[in-house]
Design a protein around this motif. Structure first.
Motif, PDB file in Angstrom:
ATOM      1  N   ARG A   1      17.431  51.120  39.580  1.00  0.00           N
ATOM      2  CA  ARG A   1      18.457  51.411  40.587  1.00  0.00           C
ATOM      3  C   ARG A   1      19.418  52.489  40.091  1.00  0.00           C
ATOM      4  NH1 ARG A   1      20.270  45.712  43.493  1.00  0.00           N
ATOM      5  NH2 ARG A   1      18.168  45.031  44.076  1.00  0.00           N
ATOM      6  N   LEU A   2      19.650  52.516  38.785  1.00  0.00           N
ATOM      7  CA  LEU A   2      20.519  53.538  38.203  1.00  0.00           C
ATOM      8  C   LEU A   2      19.763  54.841  37.949  1.00  0.00           C
ATOM      9  CD1 LEU A   2      22.468  51.373  35.581  1.00  0.00           C
ATOM     10  CD2 LEU A   2      23.284  52.162  37.816  1.00  0.00           C
ATOM     11  N   ASN A   3      18.430  54.780  38.078  1.00  0.00           N
ATOM     12  CA  ASN A   3      17.566  55.934  37.796  1.00  0.00           C
ATOM     13  C   ASN A   3      17.720  56.387  36.347  1.00  0.00           C
ATOM     14  OD1 ASN A   3      15.562  57.780  38.562  1.00  0.00           O
ATOM     15  ND2 ASN A   3      17.057  59.366  39.060  1.00  0.00           N
ATOM     16  N   ILE A   4      17.784  55.400  35.453  1.00  0.00           N
ATOM     17  CA  ILE A   4      17.929  55.661  34.020  1.00  0.00           C
ATOM     18  C   ILE A   4      16.856  54.860  33.283  1.00  0.00           C
ATOM     19  CG2 ILE A   4      19.419  55.323  31.998  1.00  0.00           C
ATOM     20  CD1 ILE A   4      21.812  55.805  33.873  1.00  0.00           C
ATOM     21  N   ALA A   5      16.191  55.492  32.337  1.00  0.00           N
ATOM     22  CA  ALA A   5      15.139  54.806  31.579  1.00  0.00           C
ATOM     23  C   ALA A   5      15.747  53.636  30.786  1.00  0.00           C
ATOM     24  CB  ALA A   5      14.458  55.783  30.631  1.00  0.00           C
ATOM     25  N   PRO A   6      15.029  52.513  30.701  1.00  0.00           N
ATOM     26  CA  PRO A   6      15.564  51.342  29.992  1.00  0.00           C
ATOM     27  C   PRO A   6      16.000  51.644  28.558  1.00  0.00           C
ATOM     28  CG  PRO A   6      13.618  50.718  31.232  1.00  0.00           C
ATOM     29  CD  PRO A   6      13.734  52.211  31.348  1.00  0.00           C
ATOM     30  N   GLU A   7      15.270  52.537  27.882  1.00  0.00           N
ATOM     31  CA  GLU A   7      15.616  52.816  26.479  1.00  0.00           C
ATOM     32  C   GLU A   7      16.943  53.558  26.343  1.00  0.00           C
ATOM     33  OE1 GLU A   7      12.332  55.874  27.589  1.00  0.00           O
ATOM     34  OE2 GLU A   7      12.836  53.768  28.034  1.00  0.00           O
ATOM     35  N   HIS A   8      17.493  54.019  27.457  1.00  0.00           N
ATOM     36  CA  HIS A   8      18.804  54.674  27.432  1.00  0.00           C
ATOM     37  C   HIS A   8      19.909  53.732  27.922  1.00  0.00           C
ATOM     38  CE1 HIS A   8      16.892  58.315  26.255  1.00  0.00           C
ATOM     39  NE2 HIS A   8      16.283  58.524  27.409  1.00  0.00           N
ATOM     40  N   CYS A   9      19.593  52.452  27.976  1.00  0.00           N
ATOM     41  CA  CYS A   9      20.555  51.443  28.435  1.00  0.00           C
ATOM     42  C   CYS A   9      20.891  50.468  27.306  1.00  0.00           C
ATOM     43  CB  CYS A   9      19.986  50.639  29.605  1.00  0.00           C
ATOM     44  SG  CYS A   9      19.576  51.601  31.075  1.00  0.00           S
ATOM     45  N   ILE A  10      22.085  49.924  27.388  1.00  0.00           N
ATOM     46  CA  ILE A  10      22.504  48.803  26.555  1.00  0.00           C
ATOM     47  C   ILE A  10      22.675  47.595  27.472  1.00  0.00           C
ATOM     48  CG2 ILE A  10      24.448  47.828  25.254  1.00  0.00           C
ATOM     49  CD1 ILE A  10      25.002  50.548  24.118  1.00  0.00           C
ATOM     50  N   TYR A  11      22.311  46.415  26.989  1.00  0.00           N
ATOM     51  CA  TYR A  11      22.585  45.190  27.740  1.00  0.00           C
ATOM     52  C   TYR A  11      23.485  44.285  26.913  1.00  0.00           C
ATOM     53  CZ  TYR A  11      22.073  41.181  30.778  1.00  0.00           C
ATOM     54  OH  TYR A  11      22.347  40.139  31.627  1.00  0.00           O
ATOM     55  N   VAL A  12      24.561  43.828  27.532  1.00  0.00           N
ATOM     56  CA  VAL A  12      25.578  43.007  26.874  1.00  0.00           C
ATOM     57  C   VAL A  12      25.603  41.637  27.530  1.00  0.00           C
ATOM     58  CG1 VAL A  12      28.006  42.865  26.189  1.00  0.00           C
ATOM     59  CG2 VAL A  12      26.946  45.120  26.559  1.00  0.00           C
ATOM     60  N   GLY A  13      25.488  40.568  26.732  1.00  0.00           N
ATOM     61  CA  GLY A  13      25.525  39.221  27.305  1.00  0.00           C
ATOM     62  C   GLY A  13      25.947  38.172  26.303  1.00  0.00           C
ATOM     63  N   ASP A  14      26.278  36.995  26.818  1.00  0.00           N
ATOM     64  CA  ASP A  14      26.798  35.918  25.963  1.00  0.00           C
ATOM     65  C   ASP A  14      25.829  34.744  25.847  1.00  0.00           C
ATOM     66  OD1 ASP A  14      28.568  33.587  27.999  1.00  0.00           O
ATOM     67  OD2 ASP A  14      27.314  35.205  28.733  1.00  0.00           O
TER      68      ASP A  14
END
Length: 221
Positions: free
Chosen positions: A157-170
């Motif tokens: 949806r962001l049109n960004i490759a997953p490897e260019h993303c960070i995921y933050v969670g608890d």
């Protein structure tokens, strides 16, 4: 791992917002309605990340295999729907973090296991989420976390490759999903975590004790 980052995705409950007071109150109303004594929020808070399962488990010692679980879960859902934003607040530092991400031209979004039934009205009601480029719920794709499908959906949806993303969670499920999606992963140590969790054993690439520490990670990349 945090080089060339173009987007930051977040879990919702326990990472961006403190929804434990409303989740706990929804379960506690069920106790009071049955003539049982009220429990303090401190009992519910550690289990808030587990949603209905965690709240009913704390309020009634009820597991999902209980014959009345589905009926009780729907009662909990109705209670929660009626009060989703009464006591829920944004964690300190999150608005400033989001503002900094936008200033740096980084996209951001939400990937939660919360059903769209709750996620959509809740995020519409809180102005912070107006700038989110993607909001993916637990039932948006056929799979919920720890499966990576919701994270792939958000990246698409962001049109960004997953490897260019960070995921933050608890939650450990967040880190497992992020790793499976090939994203940089950050454990939010200030979240709900759960009573017996060891976040340092989840295998996240980094851990933060406050939202502002995420900016330090990005600056250090």
């Amino acid at each position: 791992m945090f080089n060339n980052i173009q987007a930051v995705l977040f879990d919702l409950d326990g990472t961006l917002i403190d929804s434990a007071p409303d989740l706990g109150a929804a379960a506690d109303k069920m106790r009071v309605d049955r003539g049982l004594p009220s429990l303090p929020l401190e009992r519910y808070r550690p289990m808030a990340g587990a949603g209905a399962r965690g709240m009913l488990g704390e309020a009634f010692g009820m597991l999902p295999d209980h014959p009345d679980f589905l009926t009780m879960r729907e009662e909990f859902f109705v209670n929660y729907e009626s009060r989703m934003t009464e006591l829920t607040s944004i964690f300190d530092g999150v608005p400033e973090l989001v503002a900094q991400l936008l200033q740096r031209n980084l996209a951001w979004g939400v990937v939660t296991n919360k059903a769209a039934r709750f996620t959509e009205p809740l995020t519409r009601a809180i102005p912070l989420f107006a700038t989110a480029g993607a909001v993916v719920s637990g039932d948006t794709t056929p799979h919920a976390k720890p499966h990576p499908a919701p994270l792939f959906e958000a990246a698409a949806r962001l049109n960004i490759a997953p490897e260019h993303c960070i995921y933050v969670g608890d939650d450990e499920r967040d880190i497992a999903a992020g790793l499976a999606a090939g994203m940089g992963t950050v454990a939010a140590m200030y979240g709900y975590l759960g009573a017996k969790s060891d976040p340092l054993a989840w295998g996240a690439h980094a851990a933060i004790k406050s939202p502002s520490e995420l900016l330090q990670l990005l600056e250090g990349a």
